[in-house]
Design an enzyme around this catalytic site. Structure first.
Site, mmCIF file in Angstrom:
data_model
loop_
_atom_site.group_PDB
_atom_site.id
_atom_site.type_symbol
_atom_site.label_atom_id
_atom_site.label_comp_id
_atom_site.label_asym_id
_atom_site.label_seq_id
_atom_site.Cartn_x
_atom_site.Cartn_y
_atom_site.Cartn_z
ATOM 1 C CE LYS A 160 -1.962 -0.474 14.095
ATOM 2 N NZ LYS A 160 -0.521 -0.553 13.492
ATOM 3 C CG ASN B 261 0.752 -7.508 6.643
ATOM 4 O OD1 ASN B 261 1.158 -8.067 5.919
ATOM 5 N ND2 ASN B 261 0.907 -6.339 7.410
ATOM 6 C CE1 TYR C 75 -4.809 -0.750 11.632
ATOM 7 C CE2 TYR C 75 -6.594 0.696 13.009
ATOM 8 C CZ TYR C 75 -5.348 0.385 12.296
ATOM 9 O OH TYR C 75 -4.414 1.550 12.517
ATOM 10 C CG ASN D 150 -2.074 0.884 1.294
ATOM 11 O OD1 ASN D 150 -2.649 0.968 -0.194
ATOM 12 N ND2 ASN D 150 -2.496 1.610 2.256
ATOM 13 C CB SER E 132 -4.857 3.178 16.449
ATOM 14 O OG SER E 132 -6.215 3.661 16.464
HETATM 15 P P1 NAD Z 1 -0.375 3.106 4.922
HETATM 16 O O1 NAD Z 1 -0.961 1.782 4.451
HETATM 17 O O2 NAD Z 1 -0.386 4.138 4.051
HETATM 18 O O3 NAD Z 1 1.166 2.650 5.052
HETATM 19 C C1 NAD Z 1 1.575 1.533 5.564
HETATM 20 C C2 NAD Z 1 2.820 0.938 4.540
HETATM 21 O O4 NAD Z 1 3.336 -0.345 5.285
HETATM 22 C C3 NAD Z 1 2.430 0.843 3.293
HETATM 23 O O5 NAD Z 1 3.705 1.411 2.381
HETATM 24 C C4 NAD Z 1 2.553 -0.726 2.907
HETATM 25 O O6 NAD Z 1 3.128 -1.034 1.642
HETATM 26 C C5 NAD Z 1 3.677 -1.198 3.961
HETATM 27 N N1 NAD Z 1 3.391 -2.636 4.568
HETATM 28 C C6 NAD Z 1 2.190 -3.164 4.742
HETATM 29 N N2 NAD Z 1 2.355 -4.410 5.399
HETATM 30 C C7 NAD Z 1 3.725 -4.552 5.066
HETATM 31 C C8 NAD Z 1 4.609 -5.740 5.386
HETATM 32 N N3 NAD Z 1 4.179 -6.915 5.937
HETATM 33 N N4 NAD Z 1 5.888 -5.394 5.106
HETATM 34 C C9 NAD Z 1 6.458 -4.501 5.031
HETATM 35 N N5 NAD Z 1 5.798 -3.379 4.506
HETATM 36 C C10 NAD Z 1 4.434 -3.436 4.458
HETATM 37 O O7 NAD Z 1 -0.845 3.442 6.296
HETATM 38 P P2 NAD Z 1 -0.471 4.700 7.162
HETATM 39 O O8 NAD Z 1 -1.795 5.569 7.118
HETATM 40 O O9 NAD Z 1 0.835 5.243 6.860
HETATM 41 O O10 NAD Z 1 -0.463 3.988 8.722
HETATM 42 C C11 NAD Z 1 1.041 3.627 8.861
HETATM 43 C C12 NAD Z 1 0.923 2.899 10.433
HETATM 44 O O11 NAD Z 1 0.007 3.690 11.097
HETATM 45 C C13 NAD Z 1 -0.067 1.684 10.249
HETATM 46 O O12 NAD Z 1 0.471 0.619 11.212
HETATM 47 C C14 NAD Z 1 -1.376 1.815 10.598
HETATM 48 O O13 NAD Z 1 -2.232 1.040 11.290
HETATM 49 C C15 NAD Z 1 -1.042 3.146 11.704
HETATM 50 N N6 NAD Z 1 -2.131 3.951 11.991
HETATM 51 C C16 NAD Z 1 -2.847 4.680 11.295
HETATM 52 C C17 NAD Z 1 -3.872 5.507 11.105
HETATM 53 C C18 NAD Z 1 -4.391 6.339 10.075
HETATM 54 O O14 NAD Z 1 -5.597 6.871 10.345
HETATM 55 N N7 NAD Z 1 -3.726 6.364 8.767
HETATM 56 C C19 NAD Z 1 -4.448 5.576 12.371
HETATM 57 C C20 NAD Z 1 -3.993 4.857 13.554
HETATM 58 C C21 NAD Z 1 -2.811 4.177 13.295
HETATM 59 C C1 UD1 Z 2 -11.274 4.691 11.670
HETATM 60 C C2 UD1 Z 2 -11.352 3.635 12.389
HETATM 61 C C3 UD1 Z 2 -10.212 3.332 13.071
HETATM 62 C C4 UD1 Z 2 -8.798 3.720 12.413
HETATM 63 C C5 UD1 Z 2 -9.023 5.058 11.754
HETATM 64 C C6 UD1 Z 2 -7.699 5.331 10.873
HETATM 65 C C7 UD1 Z 2 -13.597 2.794 12.285
HETATM 66 C C8 UD1 Z 2 -14.567 2.429 13.349
HETATM 67 N N1 UD1 Z 2 -12.602 3.131 13.028
HETATM 68 O O1 UD1 Z 2 -11.594 5.831 12.692
HETATM 69 O O2 UD1 Z 2 -10.104 1.969 13.862
HETATM 70 O O3 UD1 Z 2 -7.694 3.942 13.409
HETATM 71 O O4 UD1 Z 2 -10.063 4.937 10.973
HETATM 72 O O5 UD1 Z 2 -7.648 4.536 9.909
HETATM 73 O O6 UD1 Z 2 -13.709 2.394 11.282
HETATM 74 N N2 UD1 Z 2 -17.427 9.507 8.166
HETATM 75 C C9 UD1 Z 2 -18.502 9.778 7.504
HETATM 76 N N3 UD1 Z 2 -18.666 9.383 5.814
HETATM 77 C C10 UD1 Z 2 -17.105 8.653 5.312
HETATM 78 C C11 UD1 Z 2 -16.342 8.361 6.256
HETATM 79 C C12 UD1 Z 2 -16.320 8.827 7.553
HETATM 80 O O7 UD1 Z 2 -19.304 10.307 7.598
HETATM 81 O O8 UD1 Z 2 -17.391 8.588 4.043
HETATM 82 C C13 UD1 Z 2 -17.496 9.995 9.451
HETATM 83 C C14 UD1 Z 2 -17.420 8.533 10.259
HETATM 84 O O9 UD1 Z 2 -18.679 8.194 10.735
HETATM 85 C C15 UD1 Z 2 -16.610 9.432 11.670
HETATM 86 C C16 UD1 Z 2 -15.818 10.376 10.937
HETATM 87 O O10 UD1 Z 2 -16.238 10.686 9.468
HETATM 88 O O11 UD1 Z 2 -17.556 9.849 12.445
HETATM 89 C C17 UD1 Z 2 -14.222 9.881 10.801
HETATM 90 O O12 UD1 Z 2 -14.284 8.630 10.454
HETATM 91 P P1 UD1 Z 2 -12.954 7.792 9.710
HETATM 92 O O13 UD1 Z 2 -12.062 8.743 8.952
HETATM 93 O O14 UD1 Z 2 -13.150 6.770 9.110
HETATM 94 O O15 UD1 Z 2 -11.947 7.773 11.069
HETATM 95 P P2 UD1 Z 2 -12.579 6.799 12.480
HETATM 96 O O16 UD1 Z 2 -13.845 6.134 12.103
HETATM 97 O O17 UD1 Z 2 -12.657 7.859 13.709
#
Ligand code: NAD
Ligand code: UD1
Length: 350
Positions: free
Chosen positions: A163, A109, A159, A45, A134
């Site tokens: 974490k 993973n 998911y 990704n 998270s």
């Molecule tokens: P992302 O998917 O953009 O980045 C994850 C990266 O990890 C990608 O480049 C993917 O190719 C790589 N990857 C996945 N599985 C792998 C594996 N087995 N080996 C090597 N590389 C692998 O996601 P992100 O939004 O940048 O998130 C980064 C981290 O933060 C993740 O662990 C995610 O769960 C955590 N996180 C993200 C959010 C969010 O809202 N984006 C919120 C809370 C926590």
């Molecule tokens: C979600 C995940 C959370 C994860 C995070 C980052 C769930 C229940 N939680 O958080 O575990 O760590 O993403 O990847 O999925 N919304 C809309 N329309 C849309 C999309 C979202 O109304 O098309 C609303 C949702 O109901 C929420 C808010 O926007 O109230 C934020 O949503 P989102 O960006 O998906 O984040 P979380 O749900 O907070």
């Protein structure tokens, strides 16, 4: 903020998942702070184009190694090649809906991958690690303000469980071997892009998260936003979340790395990375329209399963212990998202 980064305690950082959204912004901040970076990513990704753009922005080289964290041999080779002193561990799968359909793939993973990484780091004598956790690990504690003293709860999805399991894995590994210095960073809702609009979030397929969806509506890729519920017990009936600019989040990782250095006897630090303020879905739509000058048509749809009405971070511990707090505003989040989306309507694929 920048001056704090002049002190380089830990020099070569292994960044798993560094080709992804948060990872790419973090490696830029690391390079600008003077660290050397080796990215280890299987590109499931992520994008090498993101890495190239980071190199151009920083005018510095990123070492890139294509590999999977479940492949112990590949990790060992990288750790034998580069003088790594700490790891920032982003690699993982993160799609909430998909995780419910593919639990084995998600545990494999995210959890098995983390186990292989820890074993490889231990063998290489690298005991400093920052982990992407998270706010989902708090579950539903019954209060909207989440602080680190609260016990972890029951995440609403698979998911989130992965974490929680990796947090426990890291805590127990550290308890058994005090050489480990561990940072568990609990992100709230990361959004936005680098202010240049050169790097940003490039979701595959239909975005699950709110801001990428809004941005794709504004750029004409999707017809309208569905707002999941307007009958929550909140001021305007839509859910509140603590949105954090990805560059603030990236800087939080550098602050955490520096804090680890101060753990003389090893230890685990848990820090919320959030702004401490909730914004509703409707507020987000309006703020985006204002910053971009684009209309974002929407309809109200039923609630999405698993959504909490409202929560935000207590950011006090990160401020006290890391000297870190968010600096960017809601307007910055929106303007930077729009700059990225409008300059790159198809993400990294031109
Ligand atoms: P992302 O998917 O953009 O980045 C994850 C990266 O990890 C990608 O480049 C993917 O190719 C790589 N990857 C996945 N599985 C792998 C594996 N087995 N080996 C090597 N590389 C692998 O996601 P992100 O939004 O940048 O998130 C980064 C981290 O933060 C993740 O662990 C995610 O769960 C955590 N996180 C993200 C959010 C969010 O809202 N984006 C919120 C809370 C926590
Ligand atoms: C979600 C995940 C959370 C994860 C995070 C980052 C769930 C229940 N939680 O958080 O575990 O760590 O993403 O990847 O999925 N919304 C809309 N329309 C849309 C999309 C979202 O109304 O098309 C609303 C949702 O109901 C929420 C808010 O926007 O109230 C934020 O949503 P989102 O960006 O998906 O984040 P979380 O749900 O907070």
């Amino acid at each position: 903020m920048k001056t704090k980064f002049l002190y380089r305690y830990l020099s070569m950082i292994l960044v798993t998942g560094g080709a992804g959204y948060i990872g790419s912004h973090t490696i830029l901040v690391l390079l600008e702070a003077g660290y050397d970076v080796v990215v280890f990513d299987n590109l499931s990704n992520g994008s090498t184009e993101a890495i190239k753009r980071v190199e151009r922005l920083a005018n510095r080289k990123v070492h890139f190694e294509h590999g999977d964290i479940r492949d112990r041999k590949g990790l060992d080779e990288v750790l034998a090649t580069y003088p790594v002193t700490a790891a920032i561990h982003f690699a993982g799968l993160k799609a909430v809906g998909e995780s419910m359909k593919k639990p084995l793939e998600y545990f494999d993973n995210n959890v098995s991958g983390s186990i292989q990484l820890l074993k490889a780091l231990r063998q290489a004598g690298v005991f400093n690690i920052v982990f992407s956790s998270s706010a989902t690990v708090y579950g539903d504690p019954g209060t909207p303000v989440f602080n680190e003293e609260m016990p972890t709860g029951t995440p609403s999805n698979t998911y989130g469980y992965t974490k929680l399991v990796v947090e426990e894995l890291l805590k127990k590994t550290q308890a058994a071997d005090p050489r480990w210095r561990v940072a568990l960073l609990r992100y709230f809702n990361p959004v936005g892009a680098h202010q240049s609009g050169t790097i940003g979030e490039d979701p595959a397929g239909i975005p699950n998260n709110l801001l990428p969806f809004i941005a794709q509506v504004a750029v004409g890729k999707r017809q309208q936003l569905s707002i999941f519920g307007d009958d929550y017990p909140t001021p305007d009936g839509t859910c509140l979340r603590d949105y954090i600019h990805v560059m603030d989040l990236a800087e939080g990782h550098v602050s955490a790395l520096q804090a680890l250095k101060r753990f003389d006897k090893g230890g685990v630090g848990i820090w919320n990375l959030g702004g401490g303020q909730g914004h509703s879905v409707l507020e987000m739509v309006k703020a985006f329209e204002k910053a971009s000058g684009q209309a974002v048509p929407y309809q109200v749809a039923p609630r999405r399963e698993g959504d909490l009405a409202q929560f935000w971070a207590d950011p006090g511990k990160a401020k006290r212990e890391l000297g870190w707090e968010v600096e960017r505003t809601l307007h910055d989040m929106m303007a930077d998202t729009w700059r990225w989306q409008s300059k790159n309507p198809n993400g990294y694929q031109k």
